[in-house]
Scaffold this motif. Structure first.
Motif, PDB file in Angstrom:
ATOM      1  N   ARG A  75      27.263  22.873  30.951  1.00  0.00           N
ATOM      2  CA  ARG A  75      27.572  23.791  30.218  1.00  0.00           C
ATOM      3  C   ARG A  75      28.663  25.161  30.599  1.00  0.00           C
ATOM      4  N   ARG A 106      32.889  40.365  32.748  1.00  0.00           N
ATOM      5  CA  ARG A 106      32.725  40.518  33.864  1.00  0.00           C
ATOM      6  C   ARG A 106      31.273  39.419  34.423  1.00  0.00           C
TER       7      ARG A 106
ATOM      8  N   MET B   1      26.901  35.988  41.621  1.00  0.00           N
ATOM      9  CA  MET B   1      26.751  35.991  40.176  1.00  0.00           C
ATOM     10  C   MET B   1      25.821  37.245  39.757  1.00  0.00           C
ATOM     11  N   PRO B   4      27.146  41.192  40.246  1.00  0.00           N
ATOM     12  CA  PRO B   4      27.594  41.898  38.168  1.00  0.00           C
ATOM     13  C   PRO B   4      26.878  41.868  37.783  1.00  0.00           C
ATOM     14  N   LEU B   5      25.805  41.087  37.286  1.00  0.00           N
ATOM     15  CA  LEU B   5      25.029  40.751  36.433  1.00  0.00           C
ATOM     16  C   LEU B   5      24.069  41.918  36.457  1.00  0.00           C
ATOM     17  N   GLN B   7      24.554  44.714  37.835  1.00  0.00           N
ATOM     18  CA  GLN B   7      24.990  45.894  38.266  1.00  0.00           C
ATOM     19  C   GLN B   7      25.441  46.397  36.140  1.00  0.00           C
ATOM     20  N   ILE B   8      25.758  45.394  35.693  1.00  0.00           N
ATOM     21  CA  ILE B   8      25.780  44.971  34.274  1.00  0.00           C
ATOM     22  C   ILE B   8      24.908  45.291  33.857  1.00  0.00           C
ATOM     23  N   PRO B 108      29.339  31.518  30.341  1.00  0.00           N
ATOM     24  CA  PRO B 108      29.250  30.621  31.693  1.00  0.00           C
ATOM     25  C   PRO B 108      28.020  31.048  32.739  1.00  0.00           C
ATOM     26  N   VAL B 109      26.597  31.752  32.335  1.00  0.00           N
ATOM     27  CA  VAL B 109      26.044  31.920  33.338  1.00  0.00           C
ATOM     28  C   VAL B 109      24.686  31.251  32.912  1.00  0.00           C
ATOM     29  N   SER B 110      24.469  30.905  33.713  1.00  0.00           N
ATOM     30  CA  SER B 110      22.479  30.009  33.112  1.00  0.00           C
ATOM     31  C   SER B 110      21.630  31.133  32.890  1.00  0.00           C
ATOM     32  N   GLN B 113      20.135  32.954  35.325  1.00  0.00           N
ATOM     33  CA  GLN B 113      20.812  34.269  35.502  1.00  0.00           C
ATOM     34  C   GLN B 113      20.284  35.068  34.918  1.00  0.00           C
TER      35      GLN B 113
END
Lengths: 307, 280
Positions: A75, A106, B1, B4-5, B7-8, B108-110, B113
């Motif tokens: 994925r 980001r 990863m 940054p997530l 931080q966002i 593209p992040v799970s 996450q």
């Protein structure tokens, strides 16, 4: 690079919501470089299929391969090269367009930078409002921002679900031009879901029509249109004489009706030029030829037949 | 990863006006209480110690910043959870309401996450709220009343802690309070994963807390049996830090139970979120 390389390969895809079968054993293939039209009436299962392609929902059965990789197991690597708009373009309303794109960038894990963000906003005509909060945007502007976020990371595959909804005619044309540009100049593959059939007709090279979650037909847009008769309205001077000529010719069976200025024919697309030639060779001035049957009629006919 | 997530997520949290309600409310409340105590505090202290004055003589500055901060910390169980749920209840449900799951979860992040980073951000907000409480109550208390010995009056005891012996207890008490509030955050986060509107998690979390507190307060046999299983029973265990000697075993037990709640609530939330069909 194989020109017939399958970018999306869907096999026997099924999704149920309780008793409702939203997608029913759907199979389709999208080839690299396609602008692939994905058509169907409301509730046909288009958005559900797109959500399945983007892993927002999980399939009940079937397989999806994108870039020849299995969607479930790969994925993250697949989504790196996919940009998408799904239905309404929703963003963090309390942030600016620029900040929204920066955040999404980001999350995508790419170091694109402010320049690329501004370039993308420029493409969709929003660079001057980059710092305005999205809550101040009109629907059309949000739609453009939706396209910007889909293009931001320069993906190979762009999935667009009703991208022109809420846009004015000028905006719709710009999106169509953008789709053509992305496909022809940037070599992108585009999966375009739309209920605006003329939109698909104008930009897509291949298409599929679905209804009640099932595939009804799939193929080249032009072939599918040629497979169906067209109603063509022919406007000609001296119409009484022109009608007499037609009644005595090979076209007689194809003339359906006549009114004050026009004759209506039931013919196939490739016959239009011959009809025009025949009239002109017989010294009639043809002032207009308007096909009144298009993909829309074909679509209605084929979806009604499938019910 | 994850960094940054997180931080966002923090950026998103602190860009919303509702986030500051908690800080403003706590700041305002502390100022109001401390001002009121400036005028009426001695009367309240006299009332609290009325039964002891026959046997003991009280000297020194007992109405001080430590005492006021101790009293304010007691309000924690009921008032601060509401402020936490305002943000934590919105973390997942807010994305569903806004429709932004669609742009977030097609990156593209799970999903793990995403849910983990939101959970961490929610807990950082919770921690910052408790730190803010500590800063304003101790800070303003010190300015208005100065510091002195802390008098802690229990049901059947009175403890007077030396000035030098108090600050470390407060530091641990705020840390413990942050842990307790983290359970509240986890509960609101869990409810947030179930619905698509942030109001639901806020109401559900507050309902659970109020019901648990009432059950804990009513002293009948059946409720006494249930009480050990309610997390609200442990949220105020920071008070143990102001005992002499400190019952470390009980505190460790409370910490483990609260951590257990956090782990279980997050685990369930993560599973729900991972399996969730995004239809919003």
């Amino acid at each position: 690079m194989n020109s017939e390389e399958k970018i999306i390969e869907v096999s026997d895809l099924t999704k149920d919501f309780k008793e409702v079968k939203a997608v029913d054993s759907l199979s389709l293939n999208v080839i690299r470089g396609d602008v692939f039209g994905f058509l169907g009436p409301n509730g046909a299962g288009k958005s559900t299929t797109i959500r399945l392609l983007l892993t927002l929902i999980k399939p009940g059965a079937g397989t999806i391969k994108i870039f020849n990789k299995h969607l479930i197991s790969e994925r993250k690597s697949i989504l790196k090269d996919v940009g998408a708009i799904i239905e309404n373009p929703d963003f963090y309303m309390y942030l600016s367009a620029f900040k929204n794109l920066e955040i999404l960038n980001r999350i995508s894990g790419r170091e694109i930078g402010s320049k690329r963000i501004m370039e993308t906003l420029e493409i969709v005509g929003l660079s001057e409002r980059a710092d305005s909060k999205v809550k101040t945007y009109s629907h059309g502007m949000k739609q453009r921002l939706g396209i910007a976020q889909a293009l931001l990371h320069d993906p190979e595959l762009i999935i667009l679900d009703e991208p022109t909804t809420g846009l004015d005619p000028q905006g719709m044309k710009e999106i169509r031009d953008l789709i053509t540009f992305l496909c022809k100049e940037k070599n992108k593959t585009i999966f375009l879901s739309s209920h605006i059939l003329s939109e698909v007709e104008q930009v897509a090279n291949r298409m599929i029509i679905i209804n009640k979650g099932k595939k009804i037909v799939e193929g080249n847009v032009r072939d599918l249109l040629n497979a169906s008769d067209l109603k063509v309205s022919v406007e000609v001077l001296e119409i009484e004489n022109a009608e007499q000529l037609i009644r005595q010719s090979q076209w007689a069976d194809k003339l359906i009706s006549r009114n004050e200025h026009t004759m209506i024919f039931n013919i196939q697309t490739d016959e239009i030029a011959n009809l025009n030639k025949y009239l002109v060779e017989n010294n009639f001035s043809v002032t207009a030829i308007v096909p009144t049957k298009s993909l829309e009629t074909y679509f209605l006919k084929i979806t009604e037949e499938a019910v | 990863m994850i960094r940054p997530l997180v931080q966002i997520e923090l950026y998103k949290i602190f860009k919303k006006w509702r986030t500051y309600i908690g800080f403003i409310a706590i700041g305002g409340l502390v100022i109001i209480i401390e001002t009121a105590m400036l005028f009426e505090g001695q009367k309240s202290l006299d009332f609290m110690t009325r039964n002891l004055r026959d046997s003991f003589a009280f000297f020194g500055n007992l109405l001080n910043g430590f005492l006021i901060s101790y009293l304010i910390l007691n309000m924690l169980a009921v008032h601060i959870p509401f402020l936490i749920t305002l943000v934590a209840g919105d973390l997942l449900a807010g994305e569903a309401t806004a429709g932004t799951y669609r742009i977030l979860l097609t990156r593209p992040v799970s999903r793990f996450q995403v849910v983990w980073s939101k959970f961490l951000a929610g807990n950082i907000y919770t921690l910052s709220l408790v730190i803010w409480l500590g800063i304003v109550s101790l800070g303003i208390g010190a300015i208005m009343f100065g510091f002195g010995e802390l008098i802690v009056i229990g049901k059947d005891s009175i403890i007077i802690l030396d000035r030098a012996d108090v600050l470390w207890r407060f530091l641990f008490a705020y840390a413990f309070a942050a842990l307790g509030m983290s359970v509240v955050c986890s509960l609101a986060f869990f409810f947030s994963s179930l619905v698509e509107n942030a109001i639901g998690p806020i109401i559900a979390t507050m309902s659970v807390i109020i019901v648990f507190i009432i059950i804990s307060a009513i002293n009948i046999e059946i409720f006494r049996t249930i009480r050990p299983y309610l997390f609200t029973n442990y949220i105020l265990s920071w008070r143990l830090l102001f005992d002499t000697p400190v019952d470390t075993a009980k505190i460790v037990e409370a910490v483990i139970i609260l951590l257990g709640h956090i782990v279980v609530l997050f685990g369930i939330t993560a599973i729900i979120f991972k399996r969730k069909d995004i239809l919003s």
